[in-house]
Design an enzyme around this catalytic site. Structure first.
Site, PDB file in Angstrom:
ATOM      1  N   ASP A  78     -19.735   9.033  25.458  1.00 49.63           N
ATOM      2  CA  ASP A  78     -20.914   8.621  26.222  1.00 49.63           C
ATOM      3  C   ASP A  78     -21.581   9.794  26.923  1.00 49.63           C
ATOM      4  O   ASP A  78     -22.649   9.639  27.524  1.00 49.63           O
ATOM      5  CB  ASP A  78     -20.529   7.546  27.248  1.00 49.63           C
ATOM      6  CG  ASP A  78     -19.546   8.065  28.284  1.00 49.63           C
ATOM      7  OD1 ASP A  78     -18.583   8.753  27.881  1.00 49.63           O
ATOM      8  OD2 ASP A  78     -19.714   7.771  29.481  1.00 49.63           O
ATOM      9  N   ASP A 135     -13.566   9.421  22.179  1.00 50.13           N
ATOM     10  CA  ASP A 135     -13.297   9.721  23.593  1.00 50.13           C
ATOM     11  C   ASP A 135     -12.696   8.500  24.275  1.00 50.13           C
ATOM     12  O   ASP A 135     -13.056   7.363  23.969  1.00 50.13           O
ATOM     13  CB  ASP A 135     -14.594  10.131  24.286  1.00 50.13           C
ATOM     14  CG  ASP A 135     -14.346  10.603  25.708  1.00 50.13           C
ATOM     15  OD1 ASP A 135     -13.482  11.476  25.893  1.00 50.13           O
ATOM     16  OD2 ASP A 135     -15.001  10.088  26.634  1.00 50.13           O
ATOM     17  N   ASP A 155      11.193 -20.055 -24.591  1.00 50.41           N
ATOM     18  CA  ASP A 155      11.025 -18.765 -23.914  1.00 50.41           C
ATOM     19  C   ASP A 155      12.359 -18.071 -23.697  1.00 50.41           C
ATOM     20  O   ASP A 155      12.478 -16.848 -23.843  1.00 50.41           O
ATOM     21  CB  ASP A 155      10.334 -18.979 -22.565  1.00 50.41           C
ATOM     22  CG  ASP A 155       8.847 -19.280 -22.712  1.00 50.41           C
ATOM     23  OD1 ASP A 155       8.322 -19.112 -23.835  1.00 50.41           O
ATOM     24  OD2 ASP A 155       8.220 -19.677 -21.709  1.00 50.41           O
ATOM     25  N   GLU A 190       6.151 -15.377 -31.482  1.00 50.91           N
ATOM     26  CA  GLU A 190       7.509 -15.049 -31.928  1.00 50.91           C
ATOM     27  C   GLU A 190       7.551 -13.814 -32.808  1.00 50.91           C
ATOM     28  O   GLU A 190       8.543 -13.559 -33.490  1.00 50.91           O
ATOM     29  CB  GLU A 190       8.115 -16.244 -32.676  1.00 50.91           C
ATOM     30  CG  GLU A 190       7.438 -16.599 -33.975  1.00 50.91           C
ATOM     31  CD  GLU A 190       6.274 -17.561 -33.822  1.00 50.91           C
ATOM     32  OE1 GLU A 190       5.943 -18.221 -34.823  1.00 50.91           O
ATOM     33  OE2 GLU A 190       5.717 -17.673 -32.709  1.00 50.91           O
TER      34      GLU A 190
END
Length: 454
Positions: free
Chosen positions: A10, A53, A345, A371
């Site tokens: 500032d 700051d 699977d 497959e």
């Protein structure tokens, strides 16, 4: 290395002074006079580093830092807190707010430029990793972490041959980190390469070895390239500190070492390393997902298509043979129809594992889809590949595939087609001939190995 630096203060003379110093070093500078303005600039992505700051009206620097670090859009921004208050409590407040670094007024110009350069280099790496992680999400990888941890609980290597200095640092860090002390630089190099350290702290003034050379060696090794490095230096070592930062050192602490300062700097480095490691992990996971079949763990068709061309080129250049084998699980649709896709699977997963045990480590096995599988065998002639195929066919047919948590076992056979090449043939042509050989096996009654020469 340049970057866009947001300076928040500032007091206008302070802004102008910092702007002049940073501009002289070819940084782009953005300014803000209050915390609200600074947050908007950060949220718009208009800066790479924040110099903040502490003493500002309305919203102090600690609160601005906290908001930056708790916002998923800005938390990765490096924040340097600039304060006229050189008190331990202020450093701790900044650390708790998430600050990455601290500078005390009046600001040392060398320290300012050195730390901004270091953070700019880090921001560039983090931005690249974030970009890759964003891209990886499109490949199905999980989103990268949205916040850093507190940087505590890691393992640190301290390279220091001054007993009193080493004891002070171990005392400062020991309650929060596991600190390994090494007085010999050569042993430290080996130790850092063999152990996954979160940080290496190196004394710049080792008696029998150049500390900067050790840092350079650590940066050159693949194993330690991404490990943060923190220098311990004396006030008169300014030029060597700058040299160290150019070599890739992440941060430094000047003796006499303040326990709270080194704790803050260590925490910041460990925190950033873990975040970068998490990003790299997500990127690697995405890369693996792009080329791996999730069911079997084998490489997928995408990998085969991109890799096989290179293998054929290498074989042609070396005038060496290369064979390719296509495997098709016989009547696999019946398995799915009879037992369900979940059992199917599991059969495919076990099939892949059984076949892989019958091929060499140098061979490339991929799941082509469904497959169908492919095995690429470098330096392998057709007759040898046929022998391997027969060994695989026998292994598959020799015993039924047992099922997890089920007393049933499923008998499976495989049909195999093989082709070889000695160069000058395209990937499509080689795969076509192997596929023709596979259909020959199927048309001859299945559970067979057939080959088709060039």
């Amino acid at each position: 290395m340049t970057a866009r630096v947001l300076v928040v203060d500032d007091v206008i003379p302070n802004l102008k002074l910092l702007e002049a110093r940073l501009t002289a070093e070819y940084f782009d500078v953005v300014i803000a006079t209050n915390g609200y303005e600074a947050l908007k600039i950060c949220e718009r992505g208009e800066c790479d580093i924040v110099l903040l700051d502490v003493m500002m009206p309305g919203m102090d620097g600690f609160e601005v830092c906290r908001r930056i670090k708790t916002n998923p859009e800005t938390f990765h921004l490096p924040v340097v807190i600039v304060t006229a208050l050189d008190q331990t409590t202020d450093r701790l407040r900044g650390l708790e707010a998430g600050a990455d670094d601290f500078l005390t007024k009046p600001i040392d110009e060398i320290a300012l430029i050195a730390r901004v350069r270091s953070l700019a280099r880090l921001k560039l790496v983090i931005d690249e990793l974030r970009s890759r992680a964003d891209t990886s999400a499109s490949l199905g990888a999980a989103a990268f972490p949205v916040k850093m941890d507190n940087g505590l609980g890691g393992r640190i290597l301290l390279v220091e041959d001054r007993p009193n200095a080493a004891q002070r640092i171990q005392s400062a860090l020991g309650g929060r980190y596991e600190v390994d002390l090494e007085t010999d630089a050569h042993q430290a190099l080996f130790g850092a390469a063999e152990t996954d350290y979160d940080l290496v702290i190196v004394s710049i003034g080792l008696a029998d070895f150049d500390g900067l050379r050790l840092c350079s060696q650590l940066r050159s090794l693949e194993r330690t390239r991404n490990t943060p490095l923190l220098l311990l230096a004396d006030l008169e070592d300014r030029q060597r500190i700058l040299r160290g930062l150019d070599l890739g050192v992440n941060d430094y602490v000047v003796r006499p070492v303040d326990p709270n300062e080194i704790l803050a700097r260590v925490g910041a480095q460990v925190r950033r390393k873990r975040y970068a490691d998490a990003l790299r992990s997500k990127v690697m996971a995405a890369m693996e997902m792009a080329v791996l079949d999730p069911l079997t763990g084998l490489n997928n068709r995408r990998y085969l298509e991109s890799h096989l061309s290179g293998l054929l080129d290498q074989a042609a250049e070396r005038e060496r043979p290369i064979a390719i084998m296509i495997l098709d699980v016989d009547h696999f649709k019946r398995v799915n129809d009879t037992y369900g896709h979940e059992i199917g699977d599991e059969v495919l997963k076990n099939f892949a594992a059984r076949v892989k045990r019958k091929v060499r480590g140098a061979d490339l096995m991929c799941r082509l889809g469904g497959e169908e599988f492919v095995i690429v065998m470098p330096d392998t002639r057709l007759a040898t590949a046929e022998n391997v195929g027969e060994r695989i066919r026998s292994a598959v047919a020799a015993a039924p595939f047992s099922l997890t948590g089920d007393e049933r076992a499923i008998a499976v056979t495989v049909s195999i087609g093989i082709a070889d090449s000695v160069g000058g043939e395209s990937v499509a042509d080689l795969l076509r001939r192997a596929d023709q050989a596979l259909y020959l096996s199927k048309n001859s009654g299945r559970n067979r190995v057939s080959a088709k020469a060039a």
